[in-house]
Motif scaffolding. Structure first.
Motif, PDB file in Angstrom:
ATOM      1  N   ALA A   1      18.960   5.333   3.908  1.00 60.04           N
ATOM      2  CA  ALA A   1      17.815   6.094   4.382  1.00 60.04           C
ATOM      3  C   ALA A   1      17.896   6.177   5.907  1.00 60.04           C
ATOM      4  CB  ALA A   1      16.521   5.406   3.955  1.00 60.04           C
ATOM      5  N   ASP A   2      17.371   7.245   6.457  1.00 63.35           N
ATOM      6  CA  ASP A   2      17.417   7.420   7.905  1.00 63.35           C
ATOM      7  C   ASP A   2      16.753   6.251   8.633  1.00 63.35           C
ATOM      8  OD1 ASP A   2      16.996  11.052   7.920  1.00 63.35           O
ATOM      9  OD2 ASP A   2      18.775   9.798   7.679  1.00 63.35           O
ATOM     10  N   SER A   3      15.746   5.669   8.027  1.00 60.38           N
ATOM     11  CA  SER A   3      14.984   4.605   8.679  1.00 60.38           C
ATOM     12  C   SER A   3      15.789   3.320   8.864  1.00 60.38           C
ATOM     13  CB  SER A   3      13.711   4.308   7.881  1.00 60.38           C
ATOM     14  OG  SER A   3      14.039   3.953   6.554  1.00 60.38           O
ATOM     15  N   VAL A   4      16.863   3.154   8.109  1.00 55.36           N
ATOM     16  CA  VAL A   4      17.653   1.914   8.207  1.00 55.36           C
ATOM     17  C   VAL A   4      19.080   2.169   8.659  1.00 55.36           C
ATOM     18  CG1 VAL A   4      16.250   0.944   6.355  1.00 55.36           C
ATOM     19  CG2 VAL A   4      18.513   1.865   5.818  1.00 55.36           C
ATOM     20  N   LYS A   5      19.456   3.429   8.790  1.00 57.45           N
ATOM     21  CA  LYS A   5      20.833   3.776   9.139  1.00 57.45           C
ATOM     22  C   LYS A   5      21.205   3.161  10.482  1.00 57.45           C
ATOM     23  CE  LYS A   5      21.783   7.754   7.578  1.00 57.45           C
ATOM     24  NZ  LYS A   5      21.833   9.223   7.364  1.00 57.45           N
ATOM     25  N   GLY A   6      22.386   2.552  10.520  1.00 56.60           N
ATOM     26  CA  GLY A   6      22.852   1.921  11.745  1.00 56.60           C
ATOM     27  C   GLY A   6      22.417   0.477  11.892  1.00 56.60           C
ATOM     28  N   ARG A   7      21.476   0.033  11.073  1.00 55.76           N
ATOM     29  CA  ARG A   7      20.995  -1.352  11.146  1.00 55.76           C
ATOM     30  C   ARG A   7      21.321  -2.132   9.870  1.00 55.76           C
ATOM     31  NH1 ARG A   7      15.749  -2.234  11.218  1.00 55.76           N
ATOM     32  NH2 ARG A   7      15.157  -0.299  10.152  1.00 55.76           N
TER      33      ARG A   7
ATOM     34  N   GLY B   1       0.778  -1.224   0.000  1.00 58.61           N
ATOM     35  CA  GLY B   1       0.000   0.000   0.000  1.00 58.61           C
ATOM     36  C   GLY B   1       0.810   1.275   0.000  1.00 58.61           C
ATOM     37  N   LYS B   2       2.126   1.170  -0.126  1.00 55.88           N
ATOM     38  CA  LYS B   2       2.987   2.349  -0.097  1.00 55.88           C
ATOM     39  C   LYS B   2       3.814   2.447  -1.369  1.00 55.88           C
ATOM     40  CE  LYS B   2       3.376   2.667   4.928  1.00 55.88           C
ATOM     41  NZ  LYS B   2       4.315   2.806   6.070  1.00 55.88           N
ATOM     42  N   GLU B   3       4.405   3.608  -1.570  1.00 52.96           N
ATOM     43  CA  GLU B   3       5.282   3.813  -2.712  1.00 52.96           C
ATOM     44  C   GLU B   3       6.627   3.142  -2.459  1.00 52.96           C
ATOM     45  OE1 GLU B   3       2.581   5.535  -4.879  1.00 52.96           O
ATOM     46  OE2 GLU B   3       4.657   5.603  -5.596  1.00 52.96           O
ATOM     47  N   ARG B   4       7.311   2.809  -3.535  1.00 46.97           N
ATOM     48  CA  ARG B   4       8.665   2.273  -3.408  1.00 46.97           C
ATOM     49  C   ARG B   4       9.576   3.365  -2.857  1.00 46.97           C
ATOM     50  NH1 ARG B   4       9.881  -1.684  -7.754  1.00 46.97           N
ATOM     51  NH2 ARG B   4       9.036  -0.045  -9.078  1.00 46.97           N
ATOM     52  N   GLU B   5      10.447   2.975  -1.922  1.00 42.11           N
ATOM     53  CA  GLU B   5      11.346   3.946  -1.311  1.00 42.11           C
ATOM     54  C   GLU B   5      12.779   3.432  -1.310  1.00 42.11           C
ATOM     55  OE1 GLU B   5      10.202   4.539   2.783  1.00 42.11           O
ATOM     56  OE2 GLU B   5      10.890   2.562   3.394  1.00 42.11           O
ATOM     57  N   PHE B   6      13.692   4.379  -1.315  1.00 44.88           N
ATOM     58  CA  PHE B   6      15.112   4.057  -1.279  1.00 44.88           C
ATOM     59  C   PHE B   6      15.495   3.569   0.106  1.00 44.88           C
ATOM     60  CE2 PHE B   6      19.534   4.456  -2.302  1.00 44.88           C
ATOM     61  CZ  PHE B   6      20.158   4.990  -1.187  1.00 44.88           C
ATOM     62  N   ALA B   7      16.359   2.528   0.145  1.00 41.34           N
ATOM     63  CA  ALA B   7      16.847   2.029   1.429  1.00 41.34           C
ATOM     64  C   ALA B   7      18.354   2.231   1.577  1.00 41.34           C
ATOM     65  CB  ALA B   7      16.499   0.557   1.576  1.00 41.34           C
ATOM     66  N   ALA B   8      19.122   1.865   0.537  1.00 40.14           N
ATOM     67  CA  ALA B   8      20.578   1.949   0.640  1.00 40.14           C
ATOM     68  C   ALA B   8      21.193   1.994  -0.746  1.00 40.14           C
ATOM     69  CB  ALA B   8      21.124   0.753   1.406  1.00 40.14           C
ATOM     70  N   GLY B   9      22.373   2.606  -0.841  1.00 39.03           N
ATOM     71  CA  GLY B   9      23.070   2.680  -2.116  1.00 39.03           C
ATOM     72  C   GLY B   9      24.563   2.479  -1.929  1.00 39.03           C
ATOM     73  N   ILE B  10      25.232   2.038  -2.993  1.00 38.33           N
ATOM     74  CA  ILE B  10      26.666   1.802  -2.932  1.00 38.33           C
ATOM     75  C   ILE B  10      27.274   2.184  -4.270  1.00 38.33           C
ATOM     76  CG2 ILE B  10      26.386  -0.635  -3.605  1.00 38.33           C
ATOM     77  CD1 ILE B  10      28.798  -1.238  -1.729  1.00 38.33           C
TER      78      ILE B  10
END
Length: 124
Positions: A61-67, A42-51
């Motif tokens: 992304a702030d939501s996954v940073k550190g994990r 139900g949500k839009e595709r969002e960026f998580a990480a890049g290299i």
């Protein structure tokens, strides 16, 4: 365009870990940064990480940073996403794609061959 192939998803409890793999054998990935994206129901595709192509630069992304951590093996044409301390809000289908920039994350111009993705489900 050759579609990337994502794998490694599964169902885990909160606090668990998974490692996702993205096969980047398509020429479109050569010399390009690569990103992991996710789409929750139900949500839009969002960026998580890049290299970057060299692997020397990573962004999150702030939501996954550190994990989450991201790495790549260019000889093996694979990009990995190590996900630790998973939360229920990480539940989504995860995709990889070539980028023209990792921050801000921008898809490679003309890319439109998303793979099937790999499902990650995190239960509380």
């Amino acid at each position: 365009q050759v579609q990337p192939v994502e794998s490694g998803g599964g169902s885990v409890q909160a606090g668990g870990s998974l490692r996702l793999s993205c096969s980047t054998s398509g020429r479109i990935f050569t010399n390009s940064p690569t990103g992991w994206f996710r789409r929750a129901s139900g949500k839009e595709r969002e960026f998580a990480a890049g290299i970057s192509w060299s692997g020397s630069t990573t962004t999150f992304a702030d939501s996954v940073k550190g994990r989450f951590t991201i790495s790549r093996d260019n000889a093996g044409n694979t990009v990995y996403l190590q996900m630790n301390s998973l939360k229920p809000e990480d539940t989504a289908v995860y995709y990889c794609a070539p980028l023209r920039a990792i921050w801000p994350p921008l898809l490679l111009t003309g890319f439109n061959s998303w793979g099937q993705g790999t499902q990650v489900t995190v239960s509380s």
